[in-house]
Design a protein around this motif. Sequence first.
Motif, PDB file in Angstrom:
ATOM      1  N   ALA A  23     -11.522 -25.498 -15.580  1.00 38.44           N
ATOM      2  CA  ALA A  23     -10.536 -25.586 -14.506  1.00 38.44           C
ATOM      3  C   ALA A  23      -9.204 -26.111 -15.023  1.00 38.44           C
ATOM      4  CB  ALA A  23     -11.073 -26.490 -13.393  1.00 38.44           C
ATOM      5  N   LEU A  24      -9.280 -27.104 -15.908  1.00 38.58           N
ATOM      6  CA  LEU A  24      -8.055 -27.686 -16.485  1.00 38.58           C
ATOM      7  C   LEU A  24      -7.301 -26.650 -17.309  1.00 38.58           C
ATOM      8  CD1 LEU A  24      -6.272 -30.161 -16.979  1.00 38.58           C
ATOM      9  CD2 LEU A  24      -7.757 -30.767 -18.906  1.00 38.58           C
ATOM     10  N   LYS A  25      -8.049 -25.864 -18.077  1.00 34.51           N
ATOM     11  CA  LYS A  25      -7.427 -24.820 -18.892  1.00 34.51           C
ATOM     12  C   LYS A  25      -6.696 -23.806 -18.011  1.00 34.51           C
ATOM     13  CE  LYS A  25      -8.542 -21.601 -22.634  1.00 34.51           C
ATOM     14  NZ  LYS A  25      -9.636 -21.044 -23.476  1.00 34.51           N
ATOM     15  N   GLU A  26      -7.325 -23.447 -16.875  1.00 35.46           N
ATOM     16  CA  GLU A  26      -6.703 -22.499 -15.954  1.00 35.46           C
ATOM     17  C   GLU A  26      -5.440 -23.096 -15.327  1.00 35.46           C
ATOM     18  OE1 GLU A  26      -5.872 -19.128 -13.939  1.00 35.46           O
ATOM     19  OE2 GLU A  26      -7.408 -19.393 -15.508  1.00 35.46           O
ATOM     20  N   MET A  27      -5.507 -24.378 -14.981  1.00 39.83           N
ATOM     21  CA  MET A  27      -4.342 -25.051 -14.398  1.00 39.83           C
ATOM     22  C   MET A  27      -3.198 -25.143 -15.404  1.00 39.83           C
ATOM     23  SD  MET A  27      -6.371 -28.074 -12.342  1.00 39.83           S
ATOM     24  CE  MET A  27      -4.879 -28.958 -11.906  1.00 39.83           C
TER      25      MET A  27
END
Length: 883
Positions: free
Chosen positions: A743-747
């Motif tokens: 999720a962090l990578k996508e954000m």
Amino acid sequence: MLSAELRTKYLKFFEGKGHLIQPSDSLAPDDPTLLFTSAGMVQFKPYFVGVRVPPSRRIATCQKCLRTDDIDEVGDAVHHTFFEMLGNFSFGDYFKREAITWAWEFLTEVLKLDPENLWTSVYLDDDEAADVWIKEVGFPADRVVRLGEDKNYWPANAPSKGPNGPCGPCNEIFLDVTPELGRPADPAWAIARDGNRFVEIWNLVFTQFDRQADGTMKPLPSKNIDTGMGLERTAAVLQGTKTDYETDLFLPVIRRVEEISGAKYGNSADIDVPMRVIADHVRGAVFAASDGIAPSNAGRGYVVRRMIRKAILRSRNLGVEGNFLDEIIPVVVDLMKEPYPELAERQSYITNILKSEEERFRRTLDAGISRLESLTESAVSSGSKEISGEAAFTLYDTYGFPIELTQELAKEQGLDVETAGFEGAMEEQRRRAREGTAIPTELFAGGGGPLSELQRKVGITQFIGYEQMSATSRIAAILKGGKLVDRAVQAENVEVVLDQTPFYAESGGQVGDTGRISHGDTVLRVTNTLKVAEIFFHHCDVESGEIAVGMRVGAEVDRKRRLAIGRNHTATHLLHAALRKVLGEHALQSGSVVQPSRLRFDFSHNKAVTDEEIRRIEEMVNEKILEEIPVTVTETTVDEARKLGAIALFGEKYGETVRVIRIGDYSAELCGGTHLHNTSEVGLFKLISESSIGAGLRRVEAVTGQGVLDHMRDIEDRVAQVAHNLGVSPVEVIPASARIASALKEMQKQAEQLQAKGAARRAEELAESAKSIGGVNLVTGKLTGANIDALSMMADSVVDRLKSVVVVLSGVSDGKVMFVSKVTPDLVAKGFHAGNLVREVAKVAGGGGGGRPEFAQAGAKDPNLIDEALAKAVDLVRTQAGA
């Protein structure tokens, strides 16, 4: 006669005279009053002062030595830092007659030196030695000269100035290398002063007195002989070379330096002296490293660092700009590996240590020399005659320049170095270092200090800690603040010396034991145990009562702590064997620390140990633990131990009898530490870290037994905390953290896309704001929170849009004001210069900078003047465009 033959003939000759041939001791002596082994007698000091019984009353050696008192003279014909000393010794056996007649026999019958060219000097009133020469040898009386205590006494000037302790007259033998010059007008003066003609070959020291505190010379009950013949100097005489450096001991090294530098030896002093210094200093550094003395900023290591760096500086005189030590080391090793096989065994380690030091020094060398040149120019222009001590310390502390190098380079410019300020800064550094020193420095204050008194009165401490962890002992001495006292009372901190002790003293990487010493209501807490010259010092806090010299006490080691240390020490041996099996035979130990809580192990290896290799090493060690292999101890000689395949550990010194710790057929090492009886007692082994500590050197840390359990519990606690933070159970931590990472990578991806869109819009806005000044597009702008990289990228984006433009942008990041300027090639051709433009712009805001015509950057101090600075850019472009 080649040096190898000379070395062999000497030892064989004295073996034939009933001498026991002993190996060379390490260059790092077990004597806190000495930096290095500087003479053959150093390892025999306990025999000379009578605190230990020698294995034979006659001994001969070829001892490797290192002295630096003449280091500034190295480069002439005869001075060296590292050298070999041939010596024969008598401990209360033969005396002057045998020492002199055997020396004469060896020189004239074995070495075949012309008796007519030999001279000798004796002490002024030493009629006994003179009579042996004249009446028994048949030596001409007119070639026996008498000299004073400054020349023919050991230590020099002992009768009048001291130090107190064993001393005696000496008898030196010289060879006249230019006899064709005839008899000198004043033979005594010539022998004492003309070292180029009269070369000292042999010095025979007759230790027969004990100088008292009042200056009286008390005859020793046992008279001793200590002789020294310099191998290098004698080889030069036998090989007929002009200097020591043309002998087979040095010439191959010099030839290699010729090949590296392209310079030719033998044509001028400007070439010869640097080559000699390099050959000498590299030899010394190689031997020092082989004995575990690594370059550092203190003690022995400082001397080694100084030698290496002088060699590197001298190489610049020969035009050598790149690293070269690793090309010379193999030559030194090949020359000396036969008498000193440890050089070949440790060549990889030696090379890594010296190569790493050279790389480290060369990284700062140019900057240091530039700084020194700036200092000398400033001193000369101001009319000063010296460089300040503060500046010299900065060169030492920041650029690695030993003070001697600074003095040497300053001297070339006719300048002195103010040493008082330098020493003040150094003393402060030493003071901080002394705060961590366990034994008071006062203890080692020269030959008349407490250590010498302890050696004479107490002798060595008997260690019984291999067999037992408690004992009844007698207090042999008490020291407080480095001074001998008769008693100590509650709340005092003292060092206690016992006649026998079960406490292991720190050595070989293993920490010292702790525990208690008691007598009735008197209790001392032992906080550490150290040893110096085989005397064990128990560092104690007197918790109750009082103690006195002569008191019988109980000494008890902390058993739980000792067993924890034993687990880690036995595991260290298992680890060493596993490293060599997994990584290769080159993975030899170069250092270790064994504590109750963990072990640390340094070894030679030129790359990081992979996760797979770490797993294999762990599995191998734990496999041997589970096999319940007995740990056996055998006492034997070093030679026999080597024949059994035992590994002699790096930098360690071994006595006549050594302990071999054998773990089945898996491991065999020479070791004086304490161990378990069976590998199963280790419990469990776990590597917890792996890192680099220098070129070609790695370090691992590990825990055993309770330490593994503590380590695992710590990991469990951390996992539990992470699980709590994530709101999941510990078993769900991995999938939960993977979801969060995804999720962090996508954000982050979305944030970068938004940032890119924002930057594109800002670039478009800047491009649209371009002013046309005399036909030249100019873009100026201020970007909040942009660092230098962001400013540069924005300038590129503007140029991509306008194709022909001058860009000046400013930003403030972390309180720092920055400017960048970019000029397209067509405008550079018309004379616009980004570097000149940004320099003038930055000046307005209290800064400066510059760069190339097409791109430049600058810094400034005052963010309130950015608008004014950018307005300056408009004025500058308008002026240059003629608008």
